[in-house]
Scaffold this active site. Structure first.
Site, PDB file in Angstrom:
ATOM      1  CE1 TYR A  92      40.309  44.094  42.038  1.00  0.00           C
ATOM      2  CE2 TYR A  92      39.805  46.228  41.056  1.00  0.00           C
ATOM      3  CZ  TYR A  92      39.418  45.139  41.805  1.00  0.00           C
ATOM      4  OH  TYR A  92      38.142  45.083  42.315  1.00  0.00           O
ATOM      5  CD1 TRP A  99      37.243  40.765  33.167  1.00  0.00           C
ATOM      6  CD2 TRP A  99      35.314  40.686  32.041  1.00  0.00           C
ATOM      7  NE1 TRP A  99      36.237  41.031  34.059  1.00  0.00           N
ATOM      8  CE2 TRP A  99      35.038  40.986  33.392  1.00  0.00           C
ATOM      9  CE3 TRP A  99      34.256  40.581  31.155  1.00  0.00           C
ATOM     10  CZ2 TRP A  99      33.723  41.186  33.866  1.00  0.00           C
ATOM     11  CZ3 TRP A  99      32.959  40.781  31.627  1.00  0.00           C
ATOM     12  CH2 TRP A  99      32.702  41.081  32.961  1.00  0.00           C
ATOM     13  CG  ASP A 100      39.973  44.167  34.324  1.00  0.00           C
ATOM     14  OD1 ASP A 100      39.633  43.003  34.578  1.00  0.00           O
ATOM     15  OD2 ASP A 100      39.669  45.132  35.058  1.00  0.00           O
ATOM     16  CG  ASP A 141      34.783  39.080  41.517  1.00  0.00           C
ATOM     17  OD1 ASP A 141      34.677  38.792  40.317  1.00  0.00           O
ATOM     18  OD2 ASP A 141      35.814  39.574  41.999  1.00  0.00           O
ATOM     19  NE  ARG A 171      36.841  44.207  47.190  1.00  0.00           N
ATOM     20  CZ  ARG A 171      37.251  43.801  45.989  1.00  0.00           C
ATOM     21  NH1 ARG A 171      37.090  44.573  44.933  1.00  0.00           N
ATOM     22  NH2 ARG A 171      37.818  42.623  45.819  1.00  0.00           N
ATOM     23  CE1 TYR A 227      34.207  44.450  43.212  1.00  0.00           C
ATOM     24  CE2 TYR A 227      33.814  42.221  43.979  1.00  0.00           C
ATOM     25  CZ  TYR A 227      34.602  43.131  43.320  1.00  0.00           C
ATOM     26  OH  TYR A 227      35.784  42.704  42.792  1.00  0.00           O
ATOM     27  CD1 TRP A 228      31.504  42.232  41.025  1.00  0.00           C
ATOM     28  CD2 TRP A 228      30.259  42.564  39.198  1.00  0.00           C
ATOM     29  NE1 TRP A 228      32.347  42.618  40.008  1.00  0.00           N
ATOM     30  CE2 TRP A 228      31.613  42.818  38.869  1.00  0.00           C
ATOM     31  CE3 TRP A 228      29.296  42.717  38.200  1.00  0.00           C
ATOM     32  CZ2 TRP A 228      32.029  43.215  37.597  1.00  0.00           C
ATOM     33  CZ3 TRP A 228      29.705  43.110  36.931  1.00  0.00           C
ATOM     34  CH2 TRP A 228      31.055  43.358  36.641  1.00  0.00           C
ATOM     35  CD  GLU A 256      36.423  48.029  41.355  1.00  0.00           C
ATOM     36  OE1 GLU A 256      36.698  48.647  42.415  1.00  0.00           O
ATOM     37  OE2 GLU A 256      36.609  46.796  41.214  1.00  0.00           O
TER      38      GLU A 256
HETATM   39  C1  2M8 Z   1      37.277  41.964  40.308  1.00  0.00           C
HETATM   40  O1  2M8 Z   1      37.761  40.658  40.588  1.00  0.00           O
HETATM   41  C2  2M8 Z   1      38.996  40.409  41.297  1.00  0.00           C
HETATM   42  C3  2M8 Z   1      39.266  38.917  41.214  1.00  0.00           C
HETATM   43  O2  2M8 Z   1      39.494  38.553  39.883  1.00  0.00           O
HETATM   44  C4  2M8 Z   1      38.970  40.856  42.744  1.00  0.00           C
HETATM   45  O3  2M8 Z   1      37.913  41.244  43.261  1.00  0.00           O
HETATM   46  O4  2M8 Z   1      40.040  40.832  43.371  1.00  0.00           O
HETATM   47  C5  2M8 Z   1      36.098  41.820  39.329  1.00  0.00           C
HETATM   48  O5  2M8 Z   1      35.365  43.007  39.257  1.00  0.00           O
HETATM   49  C6  2M8 Z   1      36.573  41.365  37.953  1.00  0.00           C
HETATM   50  O6  2M8 Z   1      35.516  41.373  37.036  1.00  0.00           O
HETATM   51  C7  2M8 Z   1      37.710  42.247  37.441  1.00  0.00           C
HETATM   52  O7  2M8 Z   1      38.232  41.698  36.271  1.00  0.00           O
HETATM   53  C8  2M8 Z   1      38.830  42.391  38.478  1.00  0.00           C
HETATM   54  C9  2M8 Z   1      39.878  43.423  38.078  1.00  0.00           C
HETATM   55  O8  2M8 Z   1      39.246  44.615  37.715  1.00  0.00           O
HETATM   56  O9  2M8 Z   1      38.291  42.784  39.749  1.00  0.00           O
END
Ligand code: 2M8
Length: 440
Positions: free
Chosen positions: A33, A39-40, A173, A208, A364-365, A408
């Protein structure tokens, strides 16, 4: 990790934030990322607040550089364009909206509004409150515009509750909460622009979301572009409109915290306090599932409650939403083998009910433990006095990274780390917990 003592762990967590830091902000992780996420940054600022007030403030102020003129705070701010990520800065085409910020480029959707909470946290832990008071004065109008946008354009004008229109807006997500709603969206490949995922080149695919889910994410973004990011058009045409428990709980708490900021700087606190109360009432009336003693999401398009129980269903505790009686009922569910029973040896808390057939410890989630959800839950449980469980959750926030690394997310069965290594909010919230323990 190999037997690091507490001060070595603190250094390690601080060095992760340092490593992931760019000019004025912190990436969630260096490779997966490589930009600033909304929110991060709030969670990251909460961590910085204890050892670097300046960076904590900069983190939020940098994020607000991406705020649109209508108050919208985008979920990604691309301060620079370098970095491999899909969907990157050019994909979003946010210049279709007349009030979008062009410099820096941004995404066109939002994330949970934790920013007023983070700003107040910075003030509360400040060593030099006078300096931070000035920061509160600077950030206050930006926060009020952000909340005003949410209220006016995301459904708040009905009963106070907001809706989200993309799973990414919830931050969770590929949570099973969205499965039924997303199943109604079935784009053909030829309806979508060609795109190439980057995430599954960096992280094992089984940790993922799957490709079909990504097609649906992209389909929704295309719909937003076709609507020129006009919220009223999106509200009418989008097949994914959800009243999300996590989003609304954080919004409720953020309004209360905004009211407190207003008091500190001598502004009128009433509008935010009243809004917090309105949301609290609406959450209790519309999203409480009395049969299962947990809060659940509502699908506005299908007009039905979503009968899926995830850890974020307990997060109304964070905003003091349930009564003590309701909270006790929720606790009885949390304290079962479906999440983590105190009498068992287990890591608290998986993101999804372990008793559900779709639970996955890795994906993941859809089951793993997330440190940010734990942090919010821990704060909520503390409010209601569930002290034994607070200790269990705090233990996971500290112990999982200490043993397995600052990942993560974590496998709730084996404990081991998943997704990206050296993840910023894991490091930041670990630090918050450690410093808190030292203070108490
Ligand atoms: C994850 O989301 C992003 C898209 O926004 C992705 O998967 O590419 C999620 O875990 C989200 O909650 C988090 O803010 C972001 C960056 O850590 O990654």
């Amino acid at each position: 990790m190999k037997n690091l003592n507490q001060s070595q762990l603190i250094k390690r967590a601080q060095s992760i934030l340092e490593q992931n830091r760019a000019a004025g902000y912190t990436k969630p992780s260096a490779r997966l990322y490589p930009f600033q996420w909304s929110w991060d940054s709030a969670f990251i600022a909460i961590g910085y607040a204890h050892f670097d007030e300046q960076k904590a403030q900069e983190e939020l102020l940098s994020l607000f550089k991406g705020q649109w003129r209508n108050g919208m705070l985008p979920h990604i701010v691309f301060h620079q364009k370098k970095g491999k990520y899909f969907p990157g800065p050019d994909f979003w085409q946010t210049d279709l909206h007349p009030e979008a910020t062009r410099k820096p480029a941004t995404s066109g959707i939002i994330q949970p509004p934790l920013h007023a909470t983070a700003a107040l946290h910075i003030y509360r832990f400040a060593r030099e409150p006078a300096k931070v008071r000035h920061f509160l004065q600077v950030i206050f109008p930006r926060l009020t515009q952000w909340h005003e946008y949410l209220h006016r354009f995301r459904g708040g004008e009905t009963d106070g509750l907001l809706y989200i229109c993309h799973p990414w807006e919830s931050g969770q997500d590929n949570s099973p909460i969205w499965d039924d709603s997303l199943r109604q969206i079935n784009p053909n490949k030829n309806e979508l622009p060609p795109y190439k995922r980057v995430d599954n080149q960096l992280i094992a695919s089984d940790e993922r979301p799957d490709d079909r889910t990504y097609d649906r994410y992209v389909y929704l973004i295309e719909l937003f572009k076709a609507a020129k990011y006009d919220d009223r058009v999106i509200r009418r045409e989008c097949p994914f409109i959800i009243r999300d428990v996590l989003f609304n709980s954080l919004y409720c708490r953020a309004n209360e915290d905004l009211a407190e900021i207003a008091r500190i700087i001598g502004e009128d606190a009433r509008p935010y306090q009243e809004r917090a109360e309105q949301i609290r009432k609406a959450l209790n009336e519309h999203l409480w599932d009395a049969n299962h003693a947990i809060y659940v999401n509502y699908d506005v398009v299908a007009k039905s409650a979503i009968d899926i129980h995830v850890a974020s269903g307990f997060l109304p505790l964070f905003a003091g939403i349930p009564s003590q009686t309701r909270a006790a009922e929720m606790f009885d569910y949390l304290n079962t083998s479906c999440f983590c029973r105190l009498s068992d040896e287990c890591y608290a808390v998986p993101s999804f009910d372990k008793c559900h057939p779709d639970f996955s410890p890795k994906e993941y989630w859809r089951g793993p433990i997330w440190i940010n959800i734990n942090w919010l839950l821990c704060e909520g449980l503390m409010k209601y006095g569930f002290d034994d469980y607070v200790r269990r959750v705090a233990h996971s926030i500290i112990d999982l990274p200490a043993h397995y690394g600052f990942y993560e997310y974590f496998d709730p069965q084996k404990g081991c780390g998943l997704g990206s290594a050296d993840f910023s909010w894991t490091a930041a919230l670990f630090l918050d917990k450690i410093y808190h323990q030292a203070d108490s």
